[in-house]
Design a protein around this motif. Structure first.
Motif, mmCIF file in Angstrom:
data_model
loop_
_atom_site.group_PDB
_atom_site.id
_atom_site.type_symbol
_atom_site.label_atom_id
_atom_site.label_comp_id
_atom_site.label_asym_id
_atom_site.label_seq_id
_atom_site.Cartn_x
_atom_site.Cartn_y
_atom_site.Cartn_z
ATOM 1 N N GLU A 25 0.897 -1.398 0.273
ATOM 2 C CA GLU A 25 0.178 -0.451 -0.227
ATOM 3 C C GLU A 25 1.090 1.170 0.298
ATOM 4 O O GLU A 25 0.661 2.508 -1.230
ATOM 5 N N GLU A 26 1.342 1.260 0.631
ATOM 6 C CA GLU A 26 2.915 2.043 1.173
ATOM 7 C C GLU A 26 3.538 2.710 -0.734
ATOM 8 O O GLU A 26 3.559 4.370 -0.660
ATOM 9 N N SER A 29 1.121 3.398 -2.914
ATOM 10 C CA SER A 29 0.256 4.890 -2.969
ATOM 11 C C SER A 29 1.483 5.605 -3.960
ATOM 12 O O SER A 29 1.004 6.712 -4.259
ATOM 13 N N MET A 32 0.861 6.080 -7.083
ATOM 14 C CA MET A 32 -0.217 6.652 -8.120
ATOM 15 C C MET A 32 -0.403 7.707 -7.893
ATOM 16 O O MET A 32 -1.594 8.533 -9.177
ATOM 17 N N LYS A 33 1.005 8.570 -6.972
ATOM 18 C CA LYS A 33 0.067 10.091 -7.369
ATOM 19 C C LYS A 33 0.810 10.799 -8.623
ATOM 20 O O LYS A 33 0.611 11.497 -9.100
ATOM 21 N N ARG A 84 -7.506 1.573 1.140
ATOM 22 C CA ARG A 84 -6.591 1.782 2.428
ATOM 23 C C ARG A 84 -5.739 2.585 1.360
ATOM 24 O O ARG A 84 -4.824 3.831 2.019
ATOM 25 N N MET A 85 -5.391 2.333 0.543
ATOM 26 C CA MET A 85 -4.569 2.786 -0.901
ATOM 27 C C MET A 85 -4.563 3.927 -1.011
ATOM 28 O O MET A 85 -3.095 4.652 -1.337
ATOM 29 N N LEU A 86 -5.452 4.470 -1.800
ATOM 30 C CA LEU A 86 -5.837 5.461 -2.020
ATOM 31 C C LEU A 86 -5.855 6.546 -0.994
ATOM 32 O O LEU A 86 -5.497 7.980 -1.310
ATOM 33 N N GLY A 88 -3.829 6.991 1.238
ATOM 34 C CA GLY A 88 -2.266 6.571 1.497
ATOM 35 C C GLY A 88 -1.525 9.125 0.570
ATOM 36 O O GLY A 88 -1.038 8.714 1.431
ATOM 37 N N PHE A 89 -3.125 8.649 0.130
ATOM 38 C CA PHE A 89 -2.638 10.486 -0.751
ATOM 39 C C PHE A 89 -3.727 11.621 -1.289
ATOM 40 O O PHE A 89 -3.498 12.234 -1.199
ATOM 41 N N VAL A 95 -11.257 10.054 -2.270
ATOM 42 C CA VAL A 95 -10.814 8.572 -2.257
ATOM 43 C C VAL A 95 -12.476 8.237 -2.295
ATOM 44 O O VAL A 95 -13.330 7.115 -2.984
#
Length: 338
Positions: A25-26, A29, A32-33, A84-86, A88-89, A95
């Motif tokens: 996930e970290e 994220s 994905m930014k 949860r991944m979304l 993150g940022f 979300v």
């Protein structure tokens, strides 16, 4: 419905989703930014529908990670992991916008979660007129605990036939699974959902689980005077961070392995002594020493950060419970001594 047995065939965006699940996930994220919103939405939609992807399929998709997955460790995709991944940022509003109707029972694994929430007799009655092969396919996708309750309702002879077909079923193609989900949503869930009522006790229990402990204590004292019986029912459905001392060591180990970054150390910094000890007892001496060192080197931490970390561990716990990988302790559990 005659079912075809095929290997899992992933589309390009599904392969990208597998990659994100592998890197965690970290890191996911962070990548994905740099992506366009439409690209993010496509990957998230694919991720939420993946379900369990076997290790050999993962190896074919991401050969660079073959050493990591060749030992038998596959990856698991779910709406919760994607969300949860979304988080993150992106903001909560963003979300919610991207996830959109993925929360509805018309998408992926949520179909089976919604299906599992329906009374087993209702499920058996709906399936009674279907071909045994179709029933077997649906039963193979249901949660084992639900299948175990539904299967005996078909009677001994048909139960044996359905079980035999389930054993020989093999891997269902993506098209077959999509067709099954579409039928379940259109012919069953739409009607069943209209007849079912949301449990207000569970809804409030979920909300209180996320609430600051001080705020909940004040509210609880007030509600104790207003609606004592209702509050007692809500508390029975709550599972807080302090309740994690009731989990066995194996369950705690699984939860800790899934914690990202310094989440575990942060959560335990703000934990009660007995909760911290329960986590430490589930670790090897080497891992315990490393965790204690990490906690000491953190210096002062904000109470809000510890609460957020504890909430993240609760989310991981609930994900594992929903997948029936671990189970929450029940007050009805009977302890047998010597």
């Amino acid at each position: 419905m005659q079912l075809a047995i095929e290997e899992i065939a992933l589309t390009g965006v599904e392969k990208a989703a597998v990659l994100f699940l592998c890197i965690g996930e970290e890191r996911g994220s962070a990548i994905m930014k740099k992506m366009a919103r439409s690209e993010i939405q496509a990957v998230i939609q694919a991720m939420s529908r993946l379900g369990t992807i076997p290790a050999d399929v993962v190896e074919n998709v991401i050969r660079d990670f073959s050493e990591t997955v060749s030992g038998g460790a596959g990856v698991e995709g779910s709406v919760q992991i994607a969300e949860r991944m979304l988080a993150g940022f992106l903001t909560d509003e963003a979300v919610s916008d991207i996830m959109g109707d993925l929360r509805s029972p018309a998408h992926g694994q949520n179909v089976w979660d919604a299906f599992a929430a329906v009374n087993e007799q209702t499920i058996a009655t709906w399936l009674a007129g279907e071909h045994d092969q179709t029933v077997a396919a649906i039963m193979s996708r249901m949660k084992p605990a639900v299948s175990a309750r539904v299967l005996p309702l078909f009677g001994a002879e048909r139960m044996a036939e359905i079980t035999t077909r389930m054993i020989g079923l093999g891997t269902l193609s993506r098209q077959v699974v999509d067709n099954l989900e579409a039928v379940i949503v259109s012919d069953f869930l739409s009607a069943a959902t209209r007849k079912s009522n949301v449990d207000p006790h569970q809804r409030l229990a979920d909300m209180f689980n996320k609430m600051d402990a001080g705020a909940f204590e004040g509210l609880s004292n007030d509600l104790e005077q207003r609606i004592p019986a209702e509050l007692e029912e809500i508390k029975k459905k709550m599972f807080t961070f302090d309740d994690m001392v009731k989990l066995d060591g194996a369950a705690l180990q699984r939860i800790m392995r899934l914690a990202e970054g310094n989440t575990l150390a942060l959560a335990l910094r703000g934990a009660k002594a007995e909760v911290r000890q329960a986590f430490m007892a589930a670790l090897t001496q080497r891992m315990r020493d490393m965790l204690e060192t990490e906690m000491k080197e953190m210096g002062p931490v904000r109470a809000r950060e510890t609460r957020e970390a504890q909430s993240a561990l609760i989310d991981i716990t609930n994900d594992l419970v929903s997948q029936e990988i671990i189970r929450l302790p029940s007050t009805d559990d009977e302890m047998i001594e010597d």
